[in-house]
Design a protein around this motif. Structure first.
Motif, PDB file in Angstrom:
ATOM      1  N   HIS A  49     -20.680  29.126   2.615  1.00 21.66           N
ATOM      2  CA  HIS A  49     -21.465  27.891   2.632  1.00 21.66           C
ATOM      3  C   HIS A  49     -20.886  27.001   3.715  1.00 21.66           C
ATOM      4  O   HIS A  49     -19.677  26.887   3.863  1.00 21.66           O
ATOM      5  CB  HIS A  49     -21.372  27.171   1.289  1.00 21.66           C
ATOM      6  N   LEU A  60     -19.664  26.280  -3.596  1.00 22.46           N
ATOM      7  CA  LEU A  60     -19.651  27.740  -3.680  1.00 22.46           C
ATOM      8  C   LEU A  60     -18.651  28.121  -4.767  1.00 22.46           C
ATOM      9  O   LEU A  60     -17.550  27.596  -4.816  1.00 22.46           O
ATOM     10  CB  LEU A  60     -19.231  28.346  -2.342  1.00 22.46           C
ATOM     11  N   SER A  71     -24.066  29.177  -5.065  1.00 21.66           N
ATOM     12  CA  SER A  71     -23.927  28.277  -3.935  1.00 21.66           C
ATOM     13  C   SER A  71     -25.220  27.499  -3.808  1.00 21.66           C
ATOM     14  O   SER A  71     -26.284  27.982  -4.189  1.00 21.66           O
ATOM     15  CB  SER A  71     -23.641  29.055  -2.655  1.00 21.66           C
TER      16      SER A  71
END
Length: 116
Positions: A49, A60, A71
């Motif tokens: 992420h 995440l 996420s």
């Protein structure tokens, strides 16, 4: 560019190989130093992420107990129609998404107050 990125492999690889792969993806998406990122790699998948940092917010999470990953990109303002143990405020929203999914399953989207 902000967002979620990753790979799932049918053939098992090494954690190191997938780690290098996800780090390469992150490097290509990191066009400004102001972004915050998180990455995670196992022998069969890697997830990342990247985005604008929000103080202390975790975006995440990988839960090995439930074998799930979570996420999100966007904003989660709160939670709807849940018991008090899940509706309280938290900076660890990625973990909370897994907790809600475990309890409510496919009704998860109905439980999120946010914009994505």
């Amino acid at each position: 560019m902000p967002g979620i990125f990753g790979v799932i492999r049918k053939r098992q690889s090494s954690v190191e190989e997938n780690g290098k792969l996800i780090e390469g993806m992150l490097k290509r998406l990191s066009h400004t130093d102001s972004y915050k990122s998180q990455i995670y790699a196992e022998d069969w998948f890697a997830l990342g992420h990247i985005g604008i940092p929000y103080a202390g917010e975790k975006r995440l999470h990988v839960d090995n107990k439930f074998q799930m990953a979570s996420s999100f990109s966007g904003f989660i303002y709160g939670w709807k129609d849940m018991g008090s143990e899940l509706s309280s405020s938290t900076a660890d929203k990625a973990t909370r998404l897994i907790d809600i999914y475990v309890k409510y399953g496919i009704k998860l989207p109905e439980k999120i107050d946010g914009s994505f």
